[in-house]
Design an enzyme around this catalytic site. Structure first.
Site, short mmCIF file in Angstrom:
data_model
loop_
_atom_site.label_atom_id
_atom_site.label_comp_id
_atom_site.label_asym_id
_atom_site.label_seq_id
_atom_site.Cartn_x
_atom_site.Cartn_y
_atom_site.Cartn_z
N ASP A 209 0.85 -1.19 0.00
CA ASP A 209 0.00 0.00 0.00
C ASP A 209 0.89 1.24 0.00
O ASP A 209 1.81 1.35 0.81
CB ASP A 209 -0.90 0.00 1.25
CG ASP A 209 -1.90 1.13 1.23
OD1 ASP A 209 -3.01 0.92 0.72
OD2 ASP A 209 -1.58 2.24 1.72
N ASN A 217 -2.51 12.63 -4.18
CA ASN A 217 -3.61 13.05 -5.06
C ASN A 217 -4.10 14.46 -4.73
O ASN A 217 -4.36 15.26 -5.63
CB ASN A 217 -4.78 12.07 -4.95
CG ASN A 217 -4.57 10.80 -5.77
OD1 ASN A 217 -3.84 10.82 -6.76
ND2 ASN A 217 -5.20 9.71 -5.37
N GLU A 252 -4.59 2.20 -4.48
CA GLU A 252 -3.14 2.19 -4.35
C GLU A 252 -2.62 0.89 -3.74
O GLU A 252 -1.47 0.81 -3.30
CB GLU A 252 -2.67 3.37 -3.49
CG GLU A 252 -3.01 3.30 -2.01
CD GLU A 252 -4.39 3.82 -1.67
OE1 GLU A 252 -4.60 4.17 -0.50
OE2 GLU A 252 -5.26 3.88 -2.56
#
Length: 342
Positions: A209, A217, A252
């Site tokens: 992860d 983002n 992700e």
């Protein structure tokens, strides 16, 4: 039955398959029925940093027809491409290559190309007097096989990273578990001295992860976030072996399933990947890190139990500083996961 009708019949059979192992088996049947070749093989190609590997997943040889699981390449059926000069030539030229043997038979190799690289190669040996019209049928069948495999790849791959997608993971984890059970049985049947030596190999599953991905983002935009995921997928391909299974699980999160490895080598592989990500300079961002939680696959496992164990290790890694690799088995032995279980 006329040759053209036979070809259409086999194309219909191949088109009904949605599993690449079944597709290659159907292609073997078609080749044998339509052309009666002296030898025939389907190779799946795996690019590497130093050299490509080819997996002989189906075909016809002196012992008859054979088919292996096209998703799980067995190393005994794999070899570097440069061990077969005609395959290597096909890869470098990117087109059909031909070689005439001393006995007068023709050996041809057809590439199945996607994204400017060979993803499969089809090798066939035919008599030199093989009729021209049959050669046209052969090329048509090979071309159809390539189109069908390309469509299958499109459905099995994540559209952003090109790794296998979540649907593919769900479908083939059961096959990996089946192989795990078979491996465990063989090892339990081995001599006691071998088992005491601690050299047993196991499959391992890791969840990876990206740390603080939401921040990437929010600060840099979703296009930059997508670029990070694409580069991360490439680092994964460069860090693991050709027969390890790589998936984008969603968002992700990525999943890695290692082929049989010792506990020490599994830890080293996941740590090497974590380090390669940490040391990579991502454009407009700089450093990106990730956390990894992994566990050993057991013979009686279910997908839910495996994911739960790897996720528990990942949760621990996130809560203990991020940018680290954590093994569920080690943490469970030390009692570090007791609080979360309660």
């Amino acid at each position: 039955m006329p040759a053209m009708l036979q070809l259409i019949e086999h194309i219909i059979r191949i088109s009904s398959k949605r599993d690449r192992t079944e597709i290659t088996a159907a292609l073997v049947d078609a080749m044998q029925d339509l052309f009666n070749p002296r030898a025939f093989a389907v190779y799946r190609c795996y690019p590497g940093l130093k050299q490509s590997i080819v997996f002989r997943c189906a075909g016809l040889d002196a012992n008859g027809t054979f088919t292996h699981n096209a998703y799980l390449p067995e190393r005994r059926h794999c070899h570097p491409i440069d061990e077969n000069p005609l395959l290597l030539r096909c890869q470098s030229e990117g087109g059909i290559v031909r070689e005439t043997s001393a006995s007068g038979s023709d050996r041809l190799v057809f590439p199945i190309v996607a994204d400017e690289r060979a993803i499969y190669m089809i090798e066939i040996s035919l008599p030199a007097e093989f009729p021209a019209d049959r050669r046209v049928l052969l090329m048509g069948l090979v071309e159809y096989f390539g189109h069908h495999i390309s469509l299958l790849d499109y459905g099995e791959a994540d559209s952003l990273t090109g790794l296998a997608n979540r649907k593919t993971f769900d479908k083939h984890l059961f096959e990996i578990l089946g192989q795990t059970a078979s491996d465990e049985h063989r090892q339990n049947s081995a001599a006691p001295c071998r088992r005491r030596g601690g050299n047993n190999l196991h499959h391992w599953l890791a969840i990876c992860d990206v740390d603080h991905f939401k921040r990437i983002n929010d600060v840099h935009g979703h296009l930059t976030g997508d670029t990070v995921l694409i580069l991360l997928a490439q680092l994964m391909r460069d860090s693991f072996r050709y027969d390890d299974q790589l998936f984008r699980f969603g968002g992700e999160e990525f999943i890695i399933v290692l082929q049989p490895a010792s506990e020490e080598n599994a830890a080293r592989a996941f740590e090497r990947f974590r380090t390669s990500v940490q040391e990579h300079s991502f454009v407009d961002i700089g450093q990106v890190t990730l956390s990894v939680g992994y566990c050993r696959l057991l013979a009686d496992d279910t997908p839910t139990r495996i994911i739960d164990r790897a996720d528990a290790a990942l949760y621990w890694a996130k809560r203990n500083g991020r940018n680290r690799v954590a093994c569920y088995d080690t943490l469970a032995t030390a009692g570090a996961l007791l609080a979360r279980r309660q």
